[in-house]
Design a protein around this motif. Structure first.
Motif, PDB file in Angstrom:
ATOM      1  N   VAL A 168     -31.888 -17.678  37.741  1.00  0.00           N
ATOM      2  CA  VAL A 168     -32.545 -18.605  38.619  1.00  0.00           C
ATOM      3  C   VAL A 168     -33.805 -19.382  37.833  1.00  0.00           C
ATOM      4  O   VAL A 168     -34.833 -18.728  37.519  1.00  0.00           O
ATOM      5  CB  VAL A 168     -32.765 -18.079  40.139  1.00  0.00           C
ATOM      6  CG1 VAL A 168     -33.441 -19.020  40.825  1.00  0.00           C
ATOM      7  CG2 VAL A 168     -31.820 -17.390  40.443  1.00  0.00           C
ATOM      8  N   LYS A 169     -33.683 -20.910  38.004  1.00  0.00           N
ATOM      9  CA  LYS A 169     -34.793 -21.423  37.436  1.00  0.00           C
ATOM     10  C   LYS A 169     -36.104 -21.283  38.283  1.00  0.00           C
ATOM     11  O   LYS A 169     -36.206 -21.037  39.461  1.00  0.00           O
ATOM     12  CB  LYS A 169     -34.524 -22.827  37.639  1.00  0.00           C
ATOM     13  CG  LYS A 169     -33.505 -23.257  36.656  1.00  0.00           C
ATOM     14  CD  LYS A 169     -32.957 -24.927  36.914  1.00  0.00           C
ATOM     15  CE  LYS A 169     -31.792 -25.570  36.077  1.00  0.00           C
ATOM     16  NZ  LYS A 169     -31.528 -26.687  36.289  1.00  0.00           N
ATOM     17  N   ALA A 170     -37.216 -21.050  37.719  1.00  0.00           N
ATOM     18  CA  ALA A 170     -38.609 -21.113  38.155  1.00  0.00           C
ATOM     19  C   ALA A 170     -39.456 -22.111  37.736  1.00  0.00           C
ATOM     20  O   ALA A 170     -40.192 -21.537  37.003  1.00  0.00           O
ATOM     21  CB  ALA A 170     -39.009 -19.729  38.100  1.00  0.00           C
ATOM     22  N   PRO A 171     -39.370 -23.427  38.057  1.00  0.00           N
ATOM     23  CA  PRO A 171     -40.135 -24.259  37.489  1.00  0.00           C
ATOM     24  C   PRO A 171     -41.709 -24.216  37.569  1.00  0.00           C
ATOM     25  O   PRO A 171     -42.448 -24.340  36.749  1.00  0.00           O
ATOM     26  CB  PRO A 171     -39.732 -25.498  38.170  1.00  0.00           C
ATOM     27  CG  PRO A 171     -38.342 -25.456  38.633  1.00  0.00           C
ATOM     28  CD  PRO A 171     -38.449 -23.848  39.077  1.00  0.00           C
ATOM     29  N   ASP A 172     -41.995 -23.678  38.546  1.00  0.00           N
ATOM     30  CA  ASP A 172     -43.489 -23.311  38.964  1.00  0.00           C
ATOM     31  C   ASP A 172     -44.014 -21.997  37.972  1.00  0.00           C
ATOM     32  O   ASP A 172     -45.327 -22.059  38.038  1.00  0.00           O
ATOM     33  CB  ASP A 172     -43.600 -22.921  40.319  1.00  0.00           C
ATOM     34  CG  ASP A 172     -44.807 -22.673  41.079  1.00  0.00           C
ATOM     35  OD1 ASP A 172     -45.487 -23.740  41.201  1.00  0.00           O
ATOM     36  OD2 ASP A 172     -45.505 -21.965  40.927  1.00  0.00           O
ATOM     37  N   SER A 173     -43.281 -21.403  37.542  1.00  0.00           N
ATOM     38  CA  SER A 173     -43.704 -20.129  36.813  1.00  0.00           C
ATOM     39  C   SER A 173     -44.015 -18.976  37.866  1.00  0.00           C
ATOM     40  O   SER A 173     -44.079 -17.763  37.212  1.00  0.00           O
ATOM     41  CB  SER A 173     -44.711 -20.275  35.698  1.00  0.00           C
ATOM     42  OG  SER A 173     -46.074 -20.465  36.289  1.00  0.00           O
ATOM     43  N   ARG A 174     -43.973 -19.327  39.059  1.00  0.00           N
ATOM     44  CA  ARG A 174     -43.987 -18.023  39.957  1.00  0.00           C
ATOM     45  C   ARG A 174     -42.768 -18.161  40.922  1.00  0.00           C
ATOM     46  O   ARG A 174     -42.157 -18.999  41.116  1.00  0.00           O
ATOM     47  CB  ARG A 174     -45.116 -18.445  40.714  1.00  0.00           C
ATOM     48  CG  ARG A 174     -46.455 -18.439  40.321  1.00  0.00           C
ATOM     49  CD  ARG A 174     -47.862 -19.048  41.064  1.00  0.00           C
ATOM     50  NE  ARG A 174     -47.588 -20.365  41.316  1.00  0.00           N
ATOM     51  CZ  ARG A 174     -48.105 -20.959  42.235  1.00  0.00           C
ATOM     52  NH1 ARG A 174     -49.498 -20.413  42.782  1.00  0.00           N
ATOM     53  NH2 ARG A 174     -48.148 -22.077  42.479  1.00  0.00           N
ATOM     54  N   VAL A 175     -42.535 -16.981  41.214  1.00  0.00           N
ATOM     55  CA  VAL A 175     -41.364 -16.743  41.978  1.00  0.00           C
ATOM     56  C   VAL A 175     -41.711 -15.935  43.675  1.00  0.00           C
ATOM     57  O   VAL A 175     -42.544 -15.163  43.471  1.00  0.00           O
ATOM     58  CB  VAL A 175     -40.101 -16.009  41.398  1.00  0.00           C
ATOM     59  CG1 VAL A 175     -39.193 -15.639  42.377  1.00  0.00           C
ATOM     60  CG2 VAL A 175     -39.760 -16.496  40.326  1.00  0.00           C
ATOM     61  N   VAL A 176     -41.062 -16.582  44.453  1.00  0.00           N
ATOM     62  CA  VAL A 176     -41.686 -16.059  45.963  1.00  0.00           C
ATOM     63  C   VAL A 176     -40.326 -15.155  46.216  1.00  0.00           C
ATOM     64  O   VAL A 176     -39.301 -15.687  46.279  1.00  0.00           O
ATOM     65  CB  VAL A 176     -41.726 -16.948  47.055  1.00  0.00           C
ATOM     66  CG1 VAL A 176     -42.147 -16.471  48.325  1.00  0.00           C
ATOM     67  CG2 VAL A 176     -43.097 -18.046  46.630  1.00  0.00           C
TER      68      VAL A 176
END
Length: 322
Positions: free
Chosen positions: A38-46
């Motif tokens: 799954v992509k995480a463009p923000d570099s953080r995953v909730v």
């Protein structure tokens, strides 16, 4: 599709379930490999997770498999939105007995898929295990899109408290079902398939929300988490809540003050947030109280209604005495 999941077999069931799942823009690799990507463009995953057990969280004589799928996805995706994030994906851990009709499992997946599509997310994988009681373990993921997460601990003295979404509808529907009825239908459906305002969470973050939470266990109970984490006292104004006429009619028929459903009922997954007093809120938000002051020395924050302690049920607690 005829037969049971036992007759279909583990891998046959997995094929049937995953064949129903489209990919979304956030998913680089969906079901079928050792893990999804799954992509995480923000570099953080909730990330968040919930467990639903038949007989505790849902009943097959009250809800269809499709209903259960929609509800189980909604309650997890609402947690993502309440952090100010956009939902991207969910994973499903599914425990089912071997004699469960295959159609129940596939309809469950249809519900999960369709609720995810409402939120802009996708079902990206999971696991299937044989067991005696139907159990769903859902993990949801989200993307902050460059924003800071809106936590429970940021409420400030002077903030207004505002809510968007339904309050009390699911609890009223549960009361109706518990008494053997299936109408008024709008309230029963609200219990079977909650409709969280997913868009409102990220929008609230953009508006400067200082604290936020979804209403899963009851407004007073969930705001109690905000008050404790922020070390503030929160006061709600009873007159500012909307009690629909039909909800009032149900309350009169069953001898329940509908305000109890509004303030203590869970599973609507409305979103409640605190905002600085000067923020101009969209019409979908209703201001229902304020952060009245700092918590007194020696105790955590508390929630009052019209300045007085709420002496009725605050909301759901899995380990409270029944």
């Amino acid at each position: 599709m005829q037969g049971t999941v036992g007759e279909l077999g583990e891998f046959g069931l997995i094929r049937e379930l995953t064949a129903r799942l489209p990919l979304t823009a956030a998913v680089e690799l969906g079901p079928g490999d050792d893990a999804a990507v799954v992509k995480a463009p923000d570099s953080r995953v909730v990330a968040t997770t919930d467990v639903l057990i038949e007989g505790r969280h849902f009943r097959r004589d009250w809800s269809t498999a499709y209903d259960v799928g929609r509800k189980s996805a909604a309650q997890n995706l609402a947690d993502i939105a309440a952090m100010g994030a956009v939902p991207t994906a969910i994973l499903l851990g599914l425990v089912v007995p071997a004699d469960l009709p295959t159609t129940w499992a596939t309809e469950l997946m249809d519900g999960l898929r369709d609720e995810c599509q409402v939120a802009g997310a996708g079902v990206v994988g999971g696991d299937v295990v044989r067991g005696e009681t139907i159990t769903l373990a859902i993990t949801a993921l989200g993307d902050l899109q460059g924003r800071e997460p809106v936590k429970r601990s940021g409420a400030q003295v002077g903030d207004v408290v505002a809510v968007t979404g339904w309050l009390g509808w699911s609890a009223a529907g549960l009361t109706v079902l518990s008494r053997g009825f299936r109408s008024p239908r709008a309230f029963v459906e609200a219990h079977r398939r909650p409709e969280p305002p997913y868009h409102a969470g990220p929008a609230a973050a953009e508006l400067g929300a200082t604290a936020m939470i979804d209403v899963s266990d009851g407004l007073v109970a969930d705001l109690g988490h905000v008050a404790a984490a922020s070390a503030v006292d929160i006061d709600l104004r009873a007159a500012d809540f909307d009690v629909p006429a039909q909800m009032a009619d149900i309350g009169q028929a069953v001898g329940v003050d509908p305000l109890v459903w509004v303030l203590s009922g869970g599973e609507d997954h409305a979103i409640v947030a605190t905002f600085p007093a000067g923020v101009q809120l969209p019409a979908r938000w209703r201001v229902v109280g304020q952060v009245a002051g700092p918590a007194r020395t020696g105790r955590t924050g508390r929630v009052t209604v019209d300045g007085a302690p709420w002496d009725r049920s605050a909301g759901w607690d899995h380990f409270a005495e029944e």
